[in-house]
Design a protein around this motif. Structure first.
Motif, short mmCIF file in Angstrom:
data_model
loop_
_atom_site.label_atom_id
_atom_site.label_comp_id
_atom_site.label_asym_id
_atom_site.label_seq_id
_atom_site.Cartn_x
_atom_site.Cartn_y
_atom_site.Cartn_z
N GLU A 140 -6.34 -39.59 73.85
CA GLU A 140 -6.19 -39.01 72.52
C GLU A 140 -6.47 -40.05 71.43
O GLU A 140 -7.06 -39.74 70.40
N ALA A 141 -6.02 -41.27 71.66
CA ALA A 141 -6.26 -42.34 70.69
C ALA A 141 -7.76 -42.62 70.55
O ALA A 141 -8.26 -42.84 69.44
N TYR A 142 -8.47 -42.60 71.69
CA TYR A 142 -9.92 -42.81 71.65
C TYR A 142 -10.61 -41.69 70.87
O TYR A 142 -11.48 -41.94 70.02
N VAL A 143 -10.23 -40.45 71.17
CA VAL A 143 -10.82 -39.30 70.46
C VAL A 143 -10.53 -39.40 68.97
O VAL A 143 -11.41 -39.17 68.13
N PHE A 144 -9.29 -39.76 68.64
CA PHE A 144 -8.91 -39.89 67.23
C PHE A 144 -9.73 -40.96 66.53
O PHE A 144 -10.26 -40.75 65.44
N ALA A 145 -9.85 -42.13 67.17
CA ALA A 145 -10.61 -43.23 66.56
C ALA A 145 -12.07 -42.87 66.39
O ALA A 145 -12.68 -43.14 65.34
N THR A 146 -12.65 -42.24 67.40
CA THR A 146 -14.06 -41.82 67.32
C THR A 146 -14.27 -40.81 66.22
O THR A 146 -15.23 -40.88 65.44
N PHE A 147 -13.37 -39.87 66.13
CA PHE A 147 -13.46 -38.82 65.12
C PHE A 147 -13.33 -39.40 63.71
O PHE A 147 -14.13 -39.11 62.82
N GLN A 148 -12.33 -40.24 63.51
CA GLN A 148 -12.08 -40.80 62.18
C GLN A 148 -13.22 -41.69 61.71
O GLN A 148 -13.59 -41.67 60.52
N THR A 149 -13.79 -42.49 62.61
CA THR A 149 -14.88 -43.38 62.22
C THR A 149 -16.20 -42.64 62.01
O THR A 149 -17.14 -43.20 61.45
N SER A 150 -16.25 -41.38 62.44
CA SER A 150 -17.47 -40.58 62.29
C SER A 150 -17.47 -39.74 61.01
O SER A 150 -18.49 -39.13 60.68
N LEU A 151 -16.35 -39.72 60.31
CA LEU A 151 -16.27 -38.91 59.10
C LEU A 151 -17.10 -39.52 57.98
O LEU A 151 -17.20 -40.74 57.86
N LYS A 152 -17.67 -38.66 57.15
CA LYS A 152 -18.50 -39.10 56.03
C LYS A 152 -17.96 -38.52 54.73
O LYS A 152 -17.15 -37.60 54.72
#
Length: 337
Positions: free
Chosen positions: A27-39
């Motif tokens: 879940e932490a990986y998914v969260f980090a990937t998602f947050q860093t992909s936001l524009k």
């Protein structure tokens, strides 16, 4: 401090810890990937709150599960052990709902170009693996619970007198206390999700939702106190508050599907619906058991739950479930069948 004293207690702790570590890592990986992909200003979109909502809930859920597992093993409480297996199955259902919800949220953000194109492909495998791991964990926990049932049954029920009716009253009390512990997670978990998805912090509903957290904790604590002290007036007040809570969750459930609020809740509506339905079912079960416990007041159960101590092989621990029946008759075994 309680320490596991058998292979199966160690196994239960091990499965719960390993499962929690893996799921929270994914879940932490998914969260980090998602947050860093936001524009751009994606954080202003309700869809961007989907993954933080899931991550927050899973952190709370698995840490709380570990706490309840320690509590159940310390008390040698088979009812709570079984409840933890059901709890794990509920987390499995929630994880399955999570996949589609996050996919919908990513799609909504892609339409307005507020997220990178590859975020779904980077996280999909992890999102699919999460319910699979929880499913395996549920099977393993259920198997170990079955073994612990045989191990704990005599330890628990030898502390109750030979009166079968008294044993049933004590069983009702145990079920009620276990329900209160799971109520805590569902009430607070549902509230946390609403706090996370509310975009406008100046909305009065946001602060009312925040205020509901300490009120809920107080109600659940007093519910346990009134039951142990056989306070009829207090129990009547708590039961009324349960009906208020039931009305609150029904109101929230209906509101999520009203056109006026659809835009706010749509990205997490399925998961919130799942959570709300489970919570409503548990509230109804809690009300029924609260009434049954109240009906047992004045029938001799209070001395068995007033000043309880339990002896283990290597320590004496003050607990909240096991009675001291040194003054009672010779105990006999009873299972929860």
């Amino acid at each position: 401090m309680y320490r596991p004293t058998s292979l199966w207690t160690w196994a239960f702790v091990g499965v719960a810890c390993v499962q929690a570590a893996i799921i929270l890592g994914f879940e932490a990986y998914v969260f980090a990937t998602f947050q860093t992909s936001l524009k751009n200003d994606a954080t202003r979109q309700t869809a961007s709150h989907t993954i933080p909502t899931f991550l927050t809930l899973y952190i709370f859920g698995f840490l709380y599960q570990l706490l309840l597992a320690y509590d159940a093993l310390r008390l040698k409480n088979t009812i709570q052990i079984i409840g933890l297996c059901v709890f794990n199955a509920a987390l499995l259902l929630y994880a399955a709902v999570q996949i589609e919800q996050i996919q919908d949220a990513v799609h909504a953000l892609l339409i307005i170009n507020d997220i990178d194109n590859n975020v779904w492909s980077d996280t999909k495998a992890f999102l699919i693996a999460i319910p699979c791991i929880i499913a395996v964990g549920t099977v393993l926990l259920s198997f170990v619970a079955w073994k612990l049932y045989d191990e704990f049954a005599w330890t628990i029920y030898k502390h109750i007198s030979a009166d079968l009716r008294m044993k049933r009253r004590y069983l009702t009390f145990q079920i009620y206390i276990a329900l209160l512990k799971f109520d805590f997670f569902l009430f607070i978990g549902f509230t946390i999700q609403f706090v996370v998805i509310v975009v406008k912090r100046d909305d009065i509903e946001f602060w009312l939702t925040i205020a509901a957290i300490p009120v809920t904790i107080l109600i659940l604590i007093m519910a346990g106190v009134f039951t142990r002290r056989e306070n009829r007036l207090g129990m009547a007040s708590v039961i009324i508050l349960y009906f208020v809570a039931l009305a609150y969750f029904l109101f929230k459930l209906v509101r999520m599907y009203q056109p006026r609020f659809e835009g706010t809740f749509l990205p997490v509506r399925k998961s919130l619906t799942t959570f709300a339905v489970i919570t409503i079912i548990l509230i109804i079960a809690t009300i029924i058991n609260a009434v049954m416990c109240t009906m047992n007041f004045g029938k001799g159960l209070k001395p068995h739950i007033a000043g309880r101590k339990m002896e283990s092989e290597d320590e004496k621990t003050f607990v909240t479930e096991m009675p001291n029946l040194s003054h009672g008759p010779v105990p006999s075994r009873m299972t929860i069948d």
